[in-house]
Design a protein around this motif. Structure first.
Motif, PDB file in Angstrom:
ATOM      1  N   ARG A  80       0.815  -1.389  -0.011  1.00  0.00           N
ATOM      2  CA  ARG A  80      -0.213   0.012  -0.138  1.00  0.00           C
ATOM      3  C   ARG A  80       0.804   1.315  -0.031  1.00  0.00           C
ATOM      4  NH1 ARG A  80      -5.139   0.430   0.940  1.00  0.00           N
ATOM      5  NH2 ARG A  80      -5.283  -1.734   1.860  1.00  0.00           N
ATOM      6  N   GLU A  81       0.576   2.224  -0.871  1.00  0.00           N
ATOM      7  CA  GLU A  81       1.288   3.274  -1.002  1.00  0.00           C
ATOM      8  C   GLU A  81       0.658   4.558  -0.301  1.00  0.00           C
ATOM      9  OE1 GLU A  81       1.670   3.563  -5.122  1.00  0.00           O
ATOM     10  OE2 GLU A  81       3.422   1.937  -5.229  1.00  0.00           O
ATOM     11  N   TYR A  82       1.530   5.303   0.276  1.00  0.00           N
ATOM     12  CA  TYR A  82       1.148   6.597   1.111  1.00  0.00           C
ATOM     13  C   TYR A  82       1.710   7.819   0.456  1.00  0.00           C
ATOM     14  CZ  TYR A  82      -1.339   3.637   4.447  1.00  0.00           C
ATOM     15  OH  TYR A  82      -2.107   2.659   5.048  1.00  0.00           O
ATOM     16  N   LEU A  83       1.011   9.015   0.556  1.00  0.00           N
ATOM     17  CA  LEU A  83       1.543  10.392   0.437  1.00  0.00           C
ATOM     18  C   LEU A  83       1.298  11.093   1.529  1.00  0.00           C
ATOM     19  CD1 LEU A  83       2.977  12.350  -1.512  1.00  0.00           C
ATOM     20  CD2 LEU A  83       0.744  12.867  -2.326  1.00  0.00           C
ATOM     21  N   LEU A  84       2.238  11.517   2.032  1.00  0.00           N
ATOM     22  CA  LEU A  84       2.374  12.263   3.212  1.00  0.00           C
ATOM     23  C   LEU A  84       2.929  13.701   2.991  1.00  0.00           C
ATOM     24  CD1 LEU A  84       4.224   9.914   5.860  1.00  0.00           C
ATOM     25  CD2 LEU A  84       1.731   9.873   5.198  1.00  0.00           C
ATOM     26  N   ASP A  85       2.092  14.560   3.625  1.00  0.00           N
ATOM     27  CA  ASP A  85       2.196  16.161   3.653  1.00  0.00           C
ATOM     28  C   ASP A  85       3.111  16.221   5.047  1.00  0.00           C
ATOM     29  OD1 ASP A  85       2.319  18.576   3.369  1.00  0.00           O
ATOM     30  OD2 ASP A  85       0.465  19.069   3.719  1.00  0.00           O
ATOM     31  N   THR A  86       4.329  16.809   4.710  1.00  0.00           N
ATOM     32  CA  THR A  86       5.257  17.024   5.862  1.00  0.00           C
ATOM     33  C   THR A  86       5.950  18.205   5.889  1.00  0.00           C
ATOM     34  OG1 THR A  86       7.285  16.033   5.080  1.00  0.00           O
ATOM     35  CG2 THR A  86       5.571  14.277   5.660  1.00  0.00           C
ATOM     36  N   ASP A  87       6.807  18.381   6.992  1.00  0.00           N
ATOM     37  CA  ASP A  87       7.566  19.795   7.064  1.00  0.00           C
ATOM     38  C   ASP A  87       8.796  19.540   6.190  1.00  0.00           C
ATOM     39  OD1 ASP A  87       5.823  20.938   8.711  1.00  0.00           O
ATOM     40  OD2 ASP A  87       6.825  20.317  10.551  1.00  0.00           O
ATOM     41  N   LEU A  88       9.167  18.404   5.757  1.00  0.00           N
ATOM     42  CA  LEU A  88      10.261  18.237   4.987  1.00  0.00           C
ATOM     43  C   LEU A  88       9.686  18.228   3.588  1.00  0.00           C
ATOM     44  CD1 LEU A  88      11.532  14.764   6.639  1.00  0.00           C
ATOM     45  CD2 LEU A  88      12.074  16.988   7.237  1.00  0.00           C
ATOM     46  N   GLY A  89       8.496  18.294   3.387  1.00  0.00           N
ATOM     47  CA  GLY A  89       7.919  18.278   2.135  1.00  0.00           C
ATOM     48  C   GLY A  89       7.234  17.047   1.738  1.00  0.00           C
ATOM     49  N   PRO A  90       6.779  16.753   0.484  1.00  0.00           N
ATOM     50  CA  PRO A  90       5.929  15.570   0.248  1.00  0.00           C
ATOM     51  C   PRO A  90       7.019  14.500   0.660  1.00  0.00           C
ATOM     52  CG  PRO A  90       5.669  16.987  -1.450  1.00  0.00           C
ATOM     53  CD  PRO A  90       6.713  17.662  -0.687  1.00  0.00           C
ATOM     54  N   ILE A  91       6.280  13.280   1.124  1.00  0.00           N
ATOM     55  CA  ILE A  91       6.938  11.930   1.268  1.00  0.00           C
ATOM     56  C   ILE A  91       6.172  10.843   0.898  1.00  0.00           C
ATOM     57  CG2 ILE A  91       7.953  10.396   3.204  1.00  0.00           C
ATOM     58  CD1 ILE A  91       9.971  12.832   2.730  1.00  0.00           C
ATOM     59  N   LYS A  92       6.786  10.043   0.047  1.00  0.00           N
ATOM     60  CA  LYS A  92       6.062   8.708  -0.287  1.00  0.00           C
ATOM     61  C   LYS A  92       6.405   7.618   0.492  1.00  0.00           C
ATOM     62  CE  LYS A  92       4.786  10.450  -4.880  1.00  0.00           C
ATOM     63  NZ  LYS A  92       5.021  10.095  -6.486  1.00  0.00           N
ATOM     64  N   ALA A  93       5.809   6.930   0.847  1.00  0.00           N
ATOM     65  CA  ALA A  93       5.932   5.486   1.751  1.00  0.00           C
ATOM     66  C   ALA A  93       5.103   4.296   1.310  1.00  0.00           C
ATOM     67  CB  ALA A  93       5.681   5.701   3.152  1.00  0.00           C
ATOM     68  N   GLU A  94       5.867   3.177   1.091  1.00  0.00           N
ATOM     69  CA  GLU A  94       5.295   2.009   0.651  1.00  0.00           C
ATOM     70  C   GLU A  94       5.507   1.038   1.971  1.00  0.00           C
ATOM     71  OE1 GLU A  94       5.913   0.391  -3.415  1.00  0.00           O
ATOM     72  OE2 GLU A  94       6.970  -1.045  -2.209  1.00  0.00           O
ATOM     73  N   VAL A  95       4.286   0.336   2.278  1.00  0.00           N
ATOM     74  CA  VAL A  95       4.498  -0.702   3.229  1.00  0.00           C
ATOM     75  C   VAL A  95       3.615  -2.165   2.817  1.00  0.00           C
ATOM     76  CG1 VAL A  95       4.755   1.072   5.116  1.00  0.00           C
ATOM     77  CG2 VAL A  95       2.318   0.395   4.378  1.00  0.00           C
ATOM     78  N   PRO A  96       3.939  -3.335   3.561  1.00  0.00           N
ATOM     79  CA  PRO A  96       3.057  -4.158   3.105  1.00  0.00           C
ATOM     80  C   PRO A  96       1.510  -3.992   3.311  1.00  0.00           C
ATOM     81  CG  PRO A  96       5.212  -5.089   4.505  1.00  0.00           C
ATOM     82  CD  PRO A  96       4.775  -3.378   4.637  1.00  0.00           C
ATOM     83  N   ALA A  97       0.803  -4.482   2.447  1.00  0.00           N
ATOM     84  CA  ALA A  97      -0.608  -4.242   2.476  1.00  0.00           C
ATOM     85  C   ALA A  97      -1.418  -5.041   3.521  1.00  0.00           C
ATOM     86  CB  ALA A  97      -1.360  -4.704   0.980  1.00  0.00           C
ATOM     87  N   ASN A  98      -0.678  -5.951   4.262  1.00  0.00           N
ATOM     88  CA  ASN A  98      -1.267  -6.624   5.167  1.00  0.00           C
ATOM     89  C   ASN A  98      -1.441  -5.889   6.662  1.00  0.00           C
ATOM     90  OD1 ASN A  98       1.431  -6.924   6.075  1.00  0.00           O
ATOM     91  ND2 ASN A  98       1.000  -9.324   6.049  1.00  0.00           N
ATOM     92  N   LEU A  99      -0.676  -4.566   6.602  1.00  0.00           N
ATOM     93  CA  LEU A  99      -0.585  -3.830   7.773  1.00  0.00           C
ATOM     94  C   LEU A  99      -1.950  -3.043   7.921  1.00  0.00           C
ATOM     95  CD1 LEU A  99       2.933  -2.729   7.938  1.00  0.00           C
ATOM     96  CD2 LEU A  99       2.145  -4.588   9.126  1.00  0.00           C
TER      97      LEU A  99
END
Length: 342
Positions: free
Chosen positions: A298-317
């Motif tokens: 599962r992919e996430y787009l995060l709005d952070t103080d560092l700028g946009p961050i893209k994260a990817e984690v196992p879909a079963n979480l």
């Protein structure tokens, strides 16, 4: 000249009028190597290929093939084959006659012609299609006819211009395997031009990443994928979280951010793939602005103080909801250190 320098480009400068497209390029290609020229449109990869083929005269520099200077040798006399992106087949000719065309121009005929054409067609798995016209073939089959037509000329180097770009996803996978098989069985030195990093990574022995008419990095697929040397290469091969460093801290839109672990002292930047972002704990926080299911992940787009961050984690979480604030970390040991930024 050793087999490691079977084809060499020495201080090669290529220009269109006053516009320099490739600047003082040095590159050595081994005999029997399968090499990819990788980069975006306008990076100089196709221009370089055209110069090797003899379709573009260098402004300066030298091209040597098998210890012979071919810089000023005409295209039809330099033992270099070229498979065009559009295939360039004759629609009114059969598969046999398309493959035989170049041999006939060289004056080869009779049983010798038949043997070479039949062997070429067989090598690409089209022995049952010798009488068909291009319009009766799939895109992948047409590509194979174009490949066979070049191979029967027994080139010392075979060039392929975006060889898979006109095929759908399933056929691209099939043709990757086919190109590798033909190249390994024949031992021909093969260079292909592509803007598709997946294509280059899956096919090539080595990859030359080009940008703005220069070489950014040369390496094996593993080296390019895991250890990009510049922010350009990192971005091109899928590192979506890329930061410049300032005195060991990340430069961000809101200032600098200190990492828990010191960055390599000589690195100009750090880059993380989405899968290497630690989501759910860490020193930083972000708000979930986008999420997408991608099968096993599962992919996430995060709005952070560092700028946009893209994260990817196992879909079963457990799923993080839109608008949720989530902790994350950027582990330095999971980052690629960059020697060049910008």
């Amino acid at each position: 000249m050793s087999d490691a320098n079977y084809l060499s480009l020495e201080k090669l400068t290529l220009a269109y009028g006053d516009t320099v497209a490739v600047d003082k390029l040095d590159l050595s290609i081994a005999k029997g190597e399968l090499l990819a020229l990788l980069g975006p449109s306008g990076c100089g990869k196709t221009t370089t290929m055209r110069a090797i083929a003899g379709l573009l005269t260098p402004a300066s520099g030298t091209i040597r093939l098998d210890n012979v200077d071919i810089t000023r040798v005409s295209a039809n006399k330099r033992a270099v084959g070229l498979v065009f992106q559009s295939y360039a087949l004759f629609p009114h000719l059969s598969v046999f006659e398309n493959v035989a065309f170049g041999l006939r121009l060289k004056g080869i005929k009779g049983r010798e012609l038949e043997k070479r054409v039949e062997a070429g067609i067989k090598s690409v798995g089209l022995a049952k299609f010798v009488s068909r016209k291009p319009g009766e073939l799939s895109g992948g089959q047409q590509q194979r006819v174009a490949l066979a037509r070049s191979m029967v000329m027994e080139p010392k180097v075979l060039l392929l211009d975006e060889p898979l770009s006109n095929l759908d996803a399933r056929l691209r996978l099939e043709m990757r395997t086919e190109l590798q098989r033909v190249q390994k069985e024949t031992g021909v030195t093969m260079i292909f031009v592509t803007h598709d990093q997946g294509e280059a990574l899956s096919l090539a022995d080595r990859i030359v990443v080009m940008n703005g008419g220069i070489i950014e990095q040369i390496g094996t697929p593993e080296e390019i994928y895991n250890a990009p040397v510049s922010s350009f290469v990192a971005d091109f091969v899928g590192f979506e979280n890329i930061f410049e460093l300032s005195d060991g801290a990340l430069k961000t839109p809101s200032g600098t951010a200190i990492l828990k672990t010191a960055a390599p002292f000589d690195a100009k930047g750090l880059a993380w793939r989405p899968a290497n972002v630690m989501l759910g704990s860490g020193a930083f926080e972000g708000i979930v602005r986008g999420t997408s299911f991608a099968g096993n992940t599962r992919e996430y787009l995060l709005d952070t103080d560092l700028g946009p961050i893209k994260a990817e984690v196992p879909a079963n979480l457990p799923v993080h909801a839109m608008g949720e604030t989530v902790a994350f970390d950027l582990p330095v040991n999971k980052a690629a250190p960059l020697n060049k930024f910008g």
